[in-house]
Scaffold this active site. Structure first.
Site, PDB file in Angstrom:
ATOM      1  CG  ASP A  18      25.245 -68.985 -13.739  1.00  0.00           C
ATOM      2  OD1 ASP A  18      25.724 -69.582 -14.499  1.00  0.00           O
ATOM      3  OD2 ASP A  18      25.456 -68.282 -13.072  1.00  0.00           O
ATOM      4  CB  SER A  19      26.574 -72.566 -11.172  1.00  0.00           C
ATOM      5  OG  SER A  19      27.492 -71.550 -11.310  1.00  0.00           O
ATOM      6  CE1 TYR A  50      25.923 -76.238 -10.018  1.00  0.00           C
ATOM      7  CE2 TYR A  50      25.464 -76.458 -12.330  1.00  0.00           C
ATOM      8  CZ  TYR A  50      25.026 -76.211 -10.972  1.00  0.00           C
ATOM      9  OH  TYR A  50      23.650 -76.354 -10.774  1.00  0.00           O
ATOM     10  N   GLY A  51      32.076 -75.153 -12.035  1.00  0.00           N
ATOM     11  CA  GLY A  51      33.399 -75.338 -12.819  1.00  0.00           C
ATOM     12  C   GLY A  51      34.511 -76.106 -12.602  1.00  0.00           C
ATOM     13  CB  CYS A  81      25.514 -71.840 -16.652  1.00  0.00           C
ATOM     14  SG  CYS A  81      26.979 -72.784 -15.757  1.00  0.00           S
ATOM     15  CG  ASN A  82      29.946 -70.076 -21.048  1.00  0.00           C
ATOM     16  OD1 ASN A  82      29.942 -69.938 -22.136  1.00  0.00           O
ATOM     17  ND2 ASN A  82      29.677 -68.793 -20.281  1.00  0.00           N
ATOM     18  CB  THR A  83      30.239 -74.744 -16.483  1.00  0.00           C
ATOM     19  OG1 THR A  83      31.052 -73.781 -16.123  1.00  0.00           O
ATOM     20  CG2 THR A  83      30.901 -76.315 -15.834  1.00  0.00           C
ATOM     21  CD  GLU A 166      28.231 -67.175  -7.258  1.00  0.00           C
ATOM     22  OE1 GLU A 166      27.399 -67.416  -6.235  1.00  0.00           O
ATOM     23  OE2 GLU A 166      27.720 -67.036  -8.291  1.00  0.00           O
ATOM     24  CB  CYS A 200      32.942 -67.756 -17.246  1.00  0.00           C
ATOM     25  SG  CYS A 200      32.195 -68.096 -15.441  1.00  0.00           S
ATOM     26  CB  THR A 201      27.393 -66.109 -17.457  1.00  0.00           C
ATOM     27  OG1 THR A 201      27.206 -67.257 -16.507  1.00  0.00           O
ATOM     28  CG2 THR A 201      26.984 -66.781 -18.769  1.00  0.00           C
ATOM     29  CG  HIS A 202      30.090 -66.003 -12.272  1.00  0.00           C
ATOM     30  ND1 HIS A 202      29.343 -67.230 -12.862  1.00  0.00           N
ATOM     31  CD2 HIS A 202      29.672 -66.231 -10.887  1.00  0.00           C
ATOM     32  CE1 HIS A 202      28.630 -67.733 -12.017  1.00  0.00           C
ATOM     33  NE2 HIS A 202      28.755 -66.998 -10.799  1.00  0.00           N
TER      34      HIS A 202
HETATM   35  N1  DGL Z   1      28.536 -68.727 -14.802  1.00  0.00           N
HETATM   36  C1  DGL Z   1      29.303 -70.358 -15.003  1.00  0.00           C
HETATM   37  C2  DGL Z   1      29.879 -70.316 -16.338  1.00  0.00           C
HETATM   38  O1  DGL Z   1      29.378 -69.453 -17.174  1.00  0.00           O
HETATM   39  C3  DGL Z   1      29.816 -70.440 -13.862  1.00  0.00           C
HETATM   40  C4  DGL Z   1      30.204 -71.760 -13.515  1.00  0.00           C
HETATM   41  C5  DGL Z   1      30.707 -72.171 -12.385  1.00  0.00           C
HETATM   42  O2  DGL Z   1      29.997 -72.135 -11.371  1.00  0.00           O
HETATM   43  O3  DGL Z   1      32.031 -72.316 -12.066  1.00  0.00           O
HETATM   44  O4  DGL Z   1      30.559 -70.970 -16.674  1.00  0.00           O
END
Ligand code: DGL
Length: 281
Positions: A18-19, A50-51, A81-83, A166, A200-202
């Site tokens: 993940d990011s 990353y978004g 990470c979805n992105t 974060e 989004c996994t966050h």
């Molecule tokens: N956890 C990432 C996701 O699922 C976060 C992406 C990001 O870093 O913005 O998209």
């Protein structure tokens, strides 16, 4: 990814990428369901989020992270990470894997998240809360339409939600303003929504606050359990890959940022001490 370096052969841990910290919500469920395997988690905390980054940048960062996990012995990597799943998965699968090592696998998390969505929504109106990159990629509506053509999907980008997680600001009173704003935007745009995917996994870290602003008749779908179940099924269907996943029940955590910071936050989040190491990818 090129062929100018050697990849270790033989079995290795399952890589989870993940990011930042968000992928821990996926790791947690995968490890809970399949504690027998070894896991290597990589958080690119130095370059998160990353978004809001371009397609090319997310692709390049994800490629570097996958390469690091491959070099560390992983034969199978989950983009938690979805992105990254939205912007880099297809290119890595189609362009990079055939060159690097066609036997290795990289899996995303968008498809497993939407597989059962048709059984959850009654109105056939689904909302997606996710990063700007994931929403703009249209990956959620495209994947949902492949399986359930009659479902209407509305997406809302929440650019500040990942930074709230974060920076550990997600439980502060200020976080409520940004959470309510995007939940309201989504539901105002389609009042028939009865199911909201946290894409989004966050976002599971924000769940308590999100629930405050979502009416009780609307179901909130998180990803961890669905992704874990889907991975288990995948390993059953692919014994040739399963046989390359070592079974020592160990988990290691790598970060591109400070290992002390990562260890402290991840331990609080996972309710257990974690071993973390700073790496250059
Ligand atoms: N956890 C990432 C996701 O699922 C976060 C992406 C990001 O870093 O913005 O998209």
């Amino acid at each position: 990814m090129g062929t100018n370096y050697k990849l270790p052969q033989g079995p290795g841990p399952i890589g989870i990428f993940d990011s930042g910290y968000g992928g821990l919500t996926i790791y947690q469920e995968i490890q809970r369901l399949m504690p027998q395997y070894d896991y290597l988690y990589l958080g690119d905390n130095a370059r998160t989020p990353y978004g809001s980054r371009s397609f090319d940048v997310v692709y390049e960062f994800t490629r570097q992270s996958v390469r690091y996990l491959f070099q560390s012995g992983c034969q199978l990597v989950v983009l938690a990470c979805n992105t990254a799943s939205a912007k880099a998965l297809r290119s890595i699968q189609q362009i990079d894997l055939p060159v690097m090592d066609p036997r290795r696998r990289v899996l995303g998390i968008i498809r497993p998240t939407v597989e059962n969505i048709g059984e959850i929504t009654k109105t056939n109106h689904v909302g997606v809360l996710a990063t700007d990159g994931t929403i703009k990629s249209l990956s959620y509506p495209l994947e949902i339409r492949k399986l359930y053509p009659s479902i209407h999907v509305t997406g809302e980008a929440c650019p500040l939600w990942v930074p709230l997680v974060e920076t550990s600001e997600y439980s502060s009173p200020g976080a409520d303003y940004f959470i309510k704003k995007h939940v309201d935007n989504l539901l105002n745009r389609d009042p028939l929504i009865d199911t909201i995917i946290l894409g989004c996994t966050h976002y599971p870290l924000l769940l308590e606050k999100i629930e405050k602003y979502v009416p009780s008749n609307v179901k909130i779908v998180t990803q961890g359990a669905a992704v874990a179940a889907s991975l288990k099924e995948y390993l059953t269907r692919h014994p040739e890959i399963e046989g390359l996943c070592t079974r020592g029940s160990n988990s290691c955590f790598c970060t591109t940022e400070s290992e002390d910071k990562f260890r402290e936050r991840a331990s609080v989040f996972l309710h257990q001490p974690v071993k973390a190491q700073t790496v250059i990818i």
